[in-house]
Structures are given as structure tokens and as C-alpha cells.
Write an enzyme that holds these catalytic residues in place. Structure first.
Site, PDB file in Angstrom:
ATOM      1  N   TYR A  52      33.074  27.039  15.608  1.00  0.00           N
ATOM      2  CA  TYR A  52      34.362  27.746  15.615  1.00  0.00           C
ATOM      3  C   TYR A  52      34.681  28.313  14.228  1.00  0.00           C
ATOM      4  CZ  TYR A  52      39.372  28.312  16.792  1.00  0.00           C
ATOM      5  OH  TYR A  52      40.636  28.792  17.020  1.00  0.00           O
ATOM      6  N   GLY A  55      34.037  19.030  12.564  1.00  0.00           N
ATOM      7  CA  GLY A  55      33.855  19.118  14.019  1.00  0.00           C
ATOM      8  C   GLY A  55      33.860  20.530  14.568  1.00  0.00           C
TER       9      GLY A  55
HETATM   10  N1  CAA Z   1      36.721  14.316   7.469  1.00  0.00           N
HETATM   11  C1  CAA Z   1      35.756  13.404   7.142  1.00  0.00           C
HETATM   12  N2  CAA Z   1      35.328  12.467   7.995  1.00  0.00           N
HETATM   13  C2  CAA Z   1      35.854  12.456   9.223  1.00  0.00           C
HETATM   14  C3  CAA Z   1      36.852  13.388   9.617  1.00  0.00           C
HETATM   15  C4  CAA Z   1      37.284  14.329   8.663  1.00  0.00           C
HETATM   16  N3  CAA Z   1      38.241  15.240   8.964  1.00  0.00           N
HETATM   17  N4  CAA Z   1      37.185  13.132  10.892  1.00  0.00           N
HETATM   18  C5  CAA Z   1      36.422  12.083  11.306  1.00  0.00           C
HETATM   19  N5  CAA Z   1      35.623  11.672  10.296  1.00  0.00           N
HETATM   20  C6  CAA Z   1      34.655  10.603  10.310  1.00  0.00           C
HETATM   21  C7  CAA Z   1      35.199   9.406  11.077  1.00  0.00           C
HETATM   22  O1  CAA Z   1      35.947   8.595  10.214  1.00  0.00           O
HETATM   23  C8  CAA Z   1      33.917   8.733  11.562  1.00  0.00           C
HETATM   24  O2  CAA Z   1      33.342   8.035  10.490  1.00  0.00           O
HETATM   25  P1  CAA Z   1      32.451   6.692  10.741  1.00  0.00           P
HETATM   26  O3  CAA Z   1      31.306   7.161  11.588  1.00  0.00           O
HETATM   27  O4  CAA Z   1      32.097   6.294   9.368  1.00  0.00           O
HETATM   28  O5  CAA Z   1      33.371   5.776  11.451  1.00  0.00           O
HETATM   29  C9  CAA Z   1      33.036   9.916  11.859  1.00  0.00           C
HETATM   30  O6  CAA Z   1      33.516  11.011  11.047  1.00  0.00           O
HETATM   31  C10 CAA Z   1      33.149  10.316  13.341  1.00  0.00           C
HETATM   32  O7  CAA Z   1      32.084  11.129  13.603  1.00  0.00           O
HETATM   33  P2  CAA Z   1      31.717  11.436  15.109  1.00  0.00           P
HETATM   34  O8  CAA Z   1      30.591  12.380  15.169  1.00  0.00           O
HETATM   35  O9  CAA Z   1      31.583  10.164  15.861  1.00  0.00           O
HETATM   36  O10 CAA Z   1      33.006  12.176  15.560  1.00  0.00           O
HETATM   37  P3  CAA Z   1      33.815  11.997  16.893  1.00  0.00           P
HETATM   38  O11 CAA Z   1      32.888  12.197  18.033  1.00  0.00           O
HETATM   39  O12 CAA Z   1      34.600  10.752  16.822  1.00  0.00           O
HETATM   40  O13 CAA Z   1      34.836  13.196  16.830  1.00  0.00           O
HETATM   41  C11 CAA Z   1      35.484  15.460  16.788  1.00  0.00           C
HETATM   42  C12 CAA Z   1      34.463  14.432  16.342  1.00  0.00           C
HETATM   43  C13 CAA Z   1      35.481  15.642  18.305  1.00  0.00           C
HETATM   44  C14 CAA Z   1      35.148  16.791  16.159  1.00  0.00           C
HETATM   45  C15 CAA Z   1      36.896  15.027  16.356  1.00  0.00           C
HETATM   46  O14 CAA Z   1      36.859  14.717  14.979  1.00  0.00           O
HETATM   47  C16 CAA Z   1      37.948  16.073  16.570  1.00  0.00           C
HETATM   48  O15 CAA Z   1      38.357  16.358  17.684  1.00  0.00           O
HETATM   49  N6  CAA Z   1      38.446  16.696  15.479  1.00  0.00           N
HETATM   50  C17 CAA Z   1      39.451  17.729  15.540  1.00  0.00           C
HETATM   51  C18 CAA Z   1      38.825  19.045  15.300  1.00  0.00           C
HETATM   52  C19 CAA Z   1      39.895  20.110  15.230  1.00  0.00           C
HETATM   53  O16 CAA Z   1      40.729  20.134  14.350  1.00  0.00           O
HETATM   54  N7  CAA Z   1      39.876  21.045  16.187  1.00  0.00           N
HETATM   55  C20 CAA Z   1      40.842  22.067  16.221  1.00  0.00           C
HETATM   56  C21 CAA Z   1      41.078  22.432  17.644  1.00  0.00           C
HETATM   57  S1  CAA Z   1      42.412  23.582  17.798  1.00  0.00           S
HETATM   58  C22 CAA Z   1      41.812  24.968  17.166  1.00  0.00           C
HETATM   59  O17 CAA Z   1      40.682  25.137  16.872  1.00  0.00           O
HETATM   60  C23 CAA Z   1      42.817  26.074  16.988  1.00  0.00           C
HETATM   61  C24 CAA Z   1      42.863  26.538  15.588  1.00  0.00           C
HETATM   62  O18 CAA Z   1      42.425  27.642  15.334  1.00  0.00           O
HETATM   63  C25 CAA Z   1      43.470  25.696  14.565  1.00  0.00           C
END
Ligand code: CAA
Length: 248
Positions: free
Chosen positions: A154, A150
């Protein structure tokens, strides 16, 4: 002896404000940079700092715009003097899978998280090399090292932060200017609060420390790198990630 001047971009944000407090405590006179749209929040922080009697002021500027940074730098030179420590901390996320990501999502993150390093550092680096002393610390991320679902935008920008760091460190090493990056893991701030709760819980479950970091735990390391005694540390990246990504 006059105090050294530090500029922290993103200085009124979660990690940035902790860095400002740490540098002020270490004897720097600190400027907290903020985006013009964050004026209200910046003034609130300033009032808190003034009430606490710490030497932190605020300065407006858009790190995504070179022209805005030129303007900000001119104001700083006129009102405050030469910047000796620069912390590039301003950053944003626009988390989406690449499938859903728009060009605007990509450009916004690359502009604020990576192009800002050019836009801001370019304004102050000659002042540091001319003076024979300087500290540049840029905030990268664990997700720039390991990649994150996701976060193609970044992760690319944050990996780029370290490329910039390694190159500039070589250009300024003979002039007493150190250039380093710090890669926080997940830190308790508004940025991580925006992660959906179920995903956030899954992430925390993968952190060996079993918790997110506090902003002060990142600020401490930035403070060390900005110390006079850290003059032999350059071109490096320090992880502060609770063991989430262990590498050497
Ligand atoms: N690995 C593999 N598959 C994954 C996964 C992962 N980590 N996370 C989700 N999936 C899968 C789901 O199981 C789902 O599968 P199905 O379609 O088979 O059901 C699919 O991917 C979901 O895909 P979508 O495109 O529909 O994703 P979404 O819209 O539901 O969400 C997202 C996507 C918004 C990126 C969400 O996963 C999210 O918010 N992730 C967190 C990202 C993150 O860690 N950000 C950090 C922010 S803080 C920061 O950045 C500071 C720092 O420096 C650490």
C-alpha cells in the site's frame, strides 16, 4: 449552461461517496464508479442519493482492468458525455508484514491502488486536454508519504500515486488540466474499521488531533481542487491527516 461531469472511482465507498456528495453540491453531475462485485451496495447508495434528490448516478467498472475501463469510458461517453473531473479514489488494503505477504497480496494492491491510475486516467485525459479544461485528483495516503508497518504494498502504491501526479501535471498544464493528489490520514471508514482495535487505538494515540478524520473532511479538499477557481494548483499533494505526518 450544461453541468460539468465528474467521475469518482470507488464512488460508493466511505471517502468516495462523500466526494460524490461534495462534487454534486458544487454543481457537478456526478458518476460514482463501483466494482461489479459491489453492485448491491452501489444500488443502495443510488437509492439514497435519488431519495435525497442529488445529481449522482452509478457506473460499473473494474479499475484494475484496462479493458473494463475502456468499456466503462465508452458507456460514459455514450450516455453522459465528456468527463471534466476525474477523482481516482478506488483503493484496497491487504495489510501484512513483507514476511507474510504473498505475490497475490502485492499484485492486488498495486493493481487497484496504482495501475488503476493509468487504466482510468488514460480513458479521459485526451477529452480534457482537447476541451482545454480538466481536473484530475487522485487519493494517495499519509502512508504513501511516511510508510507504515504492514503496508509495503500500500505504501509503495500510494507513493506511486504522487509520482504519476507530478509527471502528468507537467504534461497537461498548458491545456487547462490540473492534476493533484490528496493524502488522507486515517479516516473513519470500513477500511480503518478492519484494523485490529488495539493497533487502531495505538495509531489514534499518535495523531495530534486525537481522532480519525470524517470522510467529509477529505471530500472538502477534493472539492476545492475540482473548483473552476483552482486552476493554478497543479502537481501538488495536499495532506489531510490531523498532523499525523507534518512535512512540506
Ligand atoms: N512498528 C514496529 N514493530 C511493530 C509494529 C510497528 N508499528 N507493529 C507491530 N510490531 C511488531 C509487534 O510488536 C510484533 O513483535 P514481536 O514479534 O516481537 O512480538 C511483530 O511486529 C508482529 O509482527 P507480525 O508479522 O506477527 O504482525 P501481525 O500479523 O501481528 O500484524 C499487521 C501485522 C496486520 C500489519 C498489523 O500490524 C496491522 O494491522 N497494522 C496496521 C496497519 C495499518 O496501519 N493499516 C492502515 C489501514 S487503513 C489505510 O491504509 C488507510 C490509510 O490510507 C491511512
Amino acid at each position: 449552461m450544461t453541468k460539468k461531469l465528474a467521475l469518482v472511482t470507488g464512488g460508493v465507498g466511505g471517502i468516495g461517496s462523500a466526494i460524490c456528495a461534495e462534487l454534486a453540491q458544487k454543481g457537478y453531475s456526478v458518476l460514482a464508479g463501483y466494482h461489479p462485485a459491489e453492485e448491491e451496495n452501489a444500488k443502495k447508495r443510488l437509492a439514497e442519493w435519488q431519495a435525497a434528490g442529488v445529481d449522482i448516478n452509478i457506473i460499473s467498472g473494474d479499475v484494475a482492468s484496462f479493458a473494463s475501463c475502456e468499456q466503462m469510458a465508452a458507456t460514459i461517453r455514450e450516455k453522459h458525455g465528456t468527463v471534466q473531473a476525474l477523482v481516482n479514489c478506488a483503493g484496497i488494503t491487504r495489510d501484512k508484514t513483507l514476511k507474510k505477504m504473498t505475490e497475490a497480496d502485492w499484485n492486488a494492491v498495486l493493481n487497484v491502488d496504482l495501475n488503476s491510475l493509468f487504466n482510468v486516467t488514460k480513458q479521459f485525459i485526451d477529452g480534457m486536454t482537447d476541451a482545454g479544461f480538466g481536473r484530475v485528483v487522485s487519493i494517495s495516503s499519509v502512508n504513501g508519504k511516511k510508510g507504515q508497518f504492514g503496508q509495503t504494498n500500500y505504501s509503495a502504491a500510494k507513493a506511486g500515486v504522487h509520482g504519476f501526479t507530478m509527471a502528468l501535471a507537467q504534461e497537461t498544464a498548458r491545456k487547462g488540466v490540473t492534476v493533484n493528489s490528496v493524502s488522507p490520514g486515517y479516516v473513519e471508514t470500513a477500511m480503518t474499521k478492519a484494523i485490529p482495535q488495539d493497533i487502531s487505538d495505538q495509531i489514534v494515540a499518535q495523531i495530534p488531533m486525537g481522532r480519525m478524520a470524517q470522510p467529509e473532511e477529505i471530500a472538502y479538499v477534493v472539492g476545492v481542487l475540482c473548483d473552476d477557481r483552482a486552476g493554478y494548483i497543479t502537481g501538488t499533494n495536499i495532506s489531510v491527516n490531523g498532523g499525523l505526518f507534518i512535512s512540506f
